[in-house]
Design a protein around this motif. Structure first.
Motif, PDB file in Angstrom:
ATOM      1  N   SER A  97      53.198  40.752  33.107  1.00  0.00           N
ATOM      2  CA  SER A  97      52.136  40.606  34.093  1.00  0.00           C
ATOM      3  C   SER A  97      51.669  39.162  34.206  1.00  0.00           C
ATOM      4  O   SER A  97      51.332  38.682  35.290  1.00  0.00           O
ATOM      5  CB  SER A  97      50.943  41.479  33.717  1.00  0.00           C
ATOM      6  N   VAL A  98      51.651  38.461  33.073  1.00  0.00           N
ATOM      7  CA  VAL A  98      51.195  37.067  33.064  1.00  0.00           C
ATOM      8  C   VAL A  98      52.122  36.200  33.906  1.00  0.00           C
ATOM      9  O   VAL A  98      51.664  35.368  34.711  1.00  0.00           O
ATOM     10  CB  VAL A  98      51.125  36.528  31.616  1.00  0.00           C
ATOM     11  N   ASP A  99      53.426  36.406  33.746  1.00  0.00           N
ATOM     12  CA  ASP A  99      54.388  35.610  34.521  1.00  0.00           C
ATOM     13  C   ASP A  99      54.243  35.868  36.007  1.00  0.00           C
ATOM     14  O   ASP A  99      54.293  34.935  36.826  1.00  0.00           O
ATOM     15  CB  ASP A  99      55.823  35.946  34.068  1.00  0.00           C
ATOM     16  N   ILE A 100      54.042  37.137  36.380  1.00  0.00           N
ATOM     17  CA  ILE A 100      53.888  37.479  37.792  1.00  0.00           C
ATOM     18  C   ILE A 100      52.613  36.860  38.350  1.00  0.00           C
ATOM     19  O   ILE A 100      52.597  36.308  39.456  1.00  0.00           O
ATOM     20  CB  ILE A 100      53.879  39.006  37.969  1.00  0.00           C
ATOM     21  N   ALA A 101      51.521  36.949  37.578  1.00  0.00           N
ATOM     22  CA  ALA A 101      50.249  36.380  38.028  1.00  0.00           C
ATOM     23  C   ALA A 101      50.361  34.876  38.232  1.00  0.00           C
ATOM     24  O   ALA A 101      49.908  34.339  39.253  1.00  0.00           O
ATOM     25  CB  ALA A 101      49.153  36.699  37.013  1.00  0.00           C
ATOM     26  N   ARG A 102      50.958  34.182  37.288  1.00  0.00           N
ATOM     27  CA  ARG A 102      51.087  32.735  37.405  1.00  0.00           C
ATOM     28  C   ARG A 102      51.999  32.347  38.558  1.00  0.00           C
ATOM     29  O   ARG A 102      51.749  31.366  39.263  1.00  0.00           O
ATOM     30  CB  ARG A 102      51.608  32.165  36.083  1.00  0.00           C
ATOM     31  N   GLU A 103      53.053  33.111  38.747  1.00  0.00           N
ATOM     32  CA  GLU A 103      53.983  32.841  39.847  1.00  0.00           C
ATOM     33  C   GLU A 103      53.285  32.947  41.193  1.00  0.00           C
ATOM     34  O   GLU A 103      53.560  32.187  42.118  1.00  0.00           O
ATOM     35  CB  GLU A 103      55.146  33.846  39.785  1.00  0.00           C
ATOM     36  N   LYS A 104      52.319  33.861  41.296  1.00  0.00           N
ATOM     37  CA  LYS A 104      51.620  34.093  42.562  1.00  0.00           C
ATOM     38  C   LYS A 104      50.256  33.410  42.623  1.00  0.00           C
ATOM     39  O   LYS A 104      49.519  33.594  43.587  1.00  0.00           O
ATOM     40  CB  LYS A 104      51.467  35.602  42.775  1.00  0.00           C
ATOM     41  N   GLY A 105      49.924  32.643  41.589  1.00  0.00           N
ATOM     42  CA  GLY A 105      48.643  31.940  41.588  1.00  0.00           C
ATOM     43  C   GLY A 105      47.447  32.855  41.460  1.00  0.00           C
ATOM     44  O   GLY A 105      46.371  32.569  42.010  1.00  0.00           O
ATOM     45  N   LEU A 106      47.605  33.955  40.725  1.00  0.00           N
ATOM     46  CA  LEU A 106      46.539  34.936  40.561  1.00  0.00           C
ATOM     47  C   LEU A 106      45.890  34.811  39.186  1.00  0.00           C
ATOM     48  O   LEU A 106      46.478  34.255  38.263  1.00  0.00           O
ATOM     49  CB  LEU A 106      47.105  36.351  40.744  1.00  0.00           C
ATOM     50  N   PRO A 107      44.685  35.347  39.010  1.00  0.00           N
ATOM     51  CA  PRO A 107      43.998  35.276  37.710  1.00  0.00           C
ATOM     52  C   PRO A 107      44.761  36.041  36.630  1.00  0.00           C
ATOM     53  O   PRO A 107      45.520  36.977  36.918  1.00  0.00           O
ATOM     54  CB  PRO A 107      42.643  35.941  37.986  1.00  0.00           C
ATOM     55  N   VAL A 108      44.526  35.665  35.384  1.00  0.00           N
ATOM     56  CA  VAL A 108      45.083  36.399  34.252  1.00  0.00           C
ATOM     57  C   VAL A 108      43.968  37.138  33.502  1.00  0.00           C
ATOM     58  O   VAL A 108      44.235  37.842  32.533  1.00  0.00           O
ATOM     59  CB  VAL A 108      45.853  35.477  33.282  1.00  0.00           C
ATOM     60  N   GLU A 109      42.725  36.977  33.952  1.00  0.00           N
ATOM     61  CA  GLU A 109      41.590  37.690  33.382  1.00  0.00           C
ATOM     62  C   GLU A 109      40.737  38.288  34.504  1.00  0.00           C
ATOM     63  O   GLU A 109      40.591  37.670  35.564  1.00  0.00           O
ATOM     64  CB  GLU A 109      40.717  36.764  32.526  1.00  0.00           C
ATOM     65  N   TYR A 110      40.185  39.478  34.248  1.00  0.00           N
ATOM     66  CA  TYR A 110      39.361  40.169  35.237  1.00  0.00           C
ATOM     67  C   TYR A 110      38.107  40.731  34.574  1.00  0.00           C
ATOM     68  O   TYR A 110      38.114  41.075  33.388  1.00  0.00           O
ATOM     69  CB  TYR A 110      40.150  41.324  35.879  1.00  0.00           C
ATOM     70  N   ASP A 111      37.050  40.845  35.353  1.00  0.00           N
ATOM     71  CA  ASP A 111      35.813  41.454  34.892  1.00  0.00           C
ATOM     72  C   ASP A 111      36.012  42.973  34.886  1.00  0.00           C
ATOM     73  O   ASP A 111      36.290  43.582  35.923  1.00  0.00           O
ATOM     74  CB  ASP A 111      34.666  41.075  35.845  1.00  0.00           C
ATOM     75  N   ARG A 112      35.869  43.597  33.721  1.00  0.00           N
ATOM     76  CA  ARG A 112      36.149  45.031  33.595  1.00  0.00           C
ATOM     77  C   ARG A 112      35.223  45.895  34.457  1.00  0.00           C
ATOM     78  O   ARG A 112      35.652  46.919  34.998  1.00  0.00           O
ATOM     79  CB  ARG A 112      36.045  45.467  32.130  1.00  0.00           C
ATOM     80  N   MET A 113      33.964  45.498  34.579  1.00  0.00           N
ATOM     81  CA  MET A 113      33.033  46.305  35.366  1.00  0.00           C
ATOM     82  C   MET A 113      33.407  46.252  36.852  1.00  0.00           C
ATOM     83  O   MET A 113      33.406  47.279  37.544  1.00  0.00           O
ATOM     84  CB  MET A 113      31.598  45.818  35.173  1.00  0.00           C
ATOM     85  N   ALA A 114      33.745  45.069  37.353  1.00  0.00           N
ATOM     86  CA  ALA A 114      34.157  44.929  38.752  1.00  0.00           C
ATOM     87  C   ALA A 114      35.460  45.687  38.992  1.00  0.00           C
ATOM     88  O   ALA A 114      35.646  46.314  40.047  1.00  0.00           O
ATOM     89  CB  ALA A 114      34.319  43.458  39.114  1.00  0.00           C
ATOM     90  N   LEU A 115      36.360  45.639  38.017  1.00  0.00           N
ATOM     91  CA  LEU A 115      37.618  46.386  38.121  1.00  0.00           C
ATOM     92  C   LEU A 115      37.357  47.886  38.205  1.00  0.00           C
ATOM     93  O   LEU A 115      37.959  48.592  39.021  1.00  0.00           O
ATOM     94  CB  LEU A 115      38.509  46.113  36.910  1.00  0.00           C
ATOM     95  N   MET A 116      36.434  48.380  37.348  1.00  0.00           N
ATOM     96  CA  MET A 116      36.194  49.811  37.322  1.00  0.00           C
ATOM     97  C   MET A 116      35.512  50.285  38.602  1.00  0.00           C
ATOM     98  O   MET A 116      35.804  51.385  39.103  1.00  0.00           O
ATOM     99  CB  MET A 116      35.351  50.197  36.112  1.00  0.00           C
TER     100      MET A 116
END
Length: 322
Positions: free
Chosen positions: A282-301
């Motif tokens: 997932s980290v490689d995909i996120a970096r390849e697409k310029g996306l975050p590697v960390e997310y706020d769990r409450m916002a995610l839920m």
């Protein structure tokens, strides 16, 4: 002495409750395959299955599927109806995880030229605009009625999905910026259904629009939490209240199972100091697409529950954020 009930019949009777018509055939097939396996291992009927080591038998079946080279997703699919019918929590069965590098739907450009063309055509504009604003599954869109668009007195709008994936009911929240388009879609419906068969019949990548909606929802909640940290407790209360309301059947059948599921739900919101860190491929995909590697769990839920009806942060990140 009467004939004993078969494992297949007993599992189907329990597993097929609240299952969509589309999934019935799949569930029956997968249960039959397991029942054949059980008989080959000396478990001849439902009575002996119930009185024996159910979890152990399902575990050995999952191990066999892995040895046969079945993919993680296939193993999950094969054992899901069996676990449901047997009353066994899927989490109690050791199985390979479905990793992000195996999930490709809507993630990269594909040869869906027809879908790309149709998405820009006027005849599908109502559907496309609505899907961008709501983000539900194609089958759920097809079943919607104008009355399923619900506006509360305080102005909030929800889309009532009476039978979502797995036959589950859900109330899909609409972000404030999308309320006007959702109400307009309701008000321009001309038949019993919100969308005609002609509107639903297309090759448009509706899952990609669903993912875009999920990303927008996450940003909305993450920004709100950044601006007003006090909202965290309010969101937590909303989520736990909705969990209580939507799990009435589980509460009535087994308070113990309900409490365990609620505890897992809360852990998913709060563990790791409230931060979800993606790992592995997932980290490689996120970096390849310029996306975050960390997310706020409450916002995610909030996104997972009120916009995707998945109730799990890992599913939300793997299938929609990346």
């Amino acid at each position: 002495m009467g004939r004993k009930e078969s494992i297949q019949h007993a599992l189907c009777a329990a597993a097929l409750q609240d299952v969509s018509d589309k999934s019935v055939g799949i569930y029956k097939h997968d249960i039959k395959v397991f029942a054949d396996y059980a008989r080959q291992h000396g478990v001849k009927d439902a009575e002996s299955f119930e009185s024996g080591n159910k979890r152990g038998l399902i575990q050995s079946y999952a191990d066999l599927l892995l040895e046969q080279g079945k993919s993680p997703s296939t193993i999950h699919r094969y054992i899901a109806p069996v676990c449901k019918g047997a009353g066994i929590n899927m989490a109690d069965i050791e199985k390979p995880k479905r990793t992000i590098d195996r999930i490709t739907r809507s993630r990269y450009d594909t040869a869906n030229k027809q879908g790309d063309i149709e998405q820009s055509e006027d005849r599908f504009k109502r559907l496309v605009d609505f899907q961008k604003a709501v983000g539900i599954r194609r089958a759920e869109l097809a079943r919607l009625k104008p009355a399923d668009i619900i506006q509360l007195q305080d102005g909030r709008v929800y889309v009532h999905v009476a039978r979502g994936k797995g036959g589950k009911e859900q109330y899909q929240a609409v972000l404030p910026d999308n309320i006007d388009i959702v109400l307009k879609t309701r008000d321009t419906a001309t038949g019993e259904r919100l969308f005609s068969k002609d509107e639903i019949n297309n090759k448009i990548d509706l899952h990609a629009l669903r993912a875009d909606n999920a990303k927008a929802a996450y940003k909305y909640y993450a920004d709100k939490l950044q601006e007003s940290p006090g909202l965290r407790n309010q969101y937590a209360h909303m989520l736990q209240r909705y969990f209580y309301d939507m799990n009435k059947r589980l509460r009535e059948s087994s308070q113990k199972q309900y409490n365990a599921r609620l505890a897992a739900f809360k852990r998913d919101m709060y563990q790791s100091s409230g931060i979800y860190k993606i790992r592995g491929a997932s980290v490689d995909i996120a970096r390849e697409k310029g996306l975050p590697v960390e997310y706020d769990r409450m916002a995610l839920m909030m996104t997972s529950v009120f916009h995707l009806s998945h109730w799990r942060n890992d599913v939300t990140v793997i299938n929609y954020m990346l």
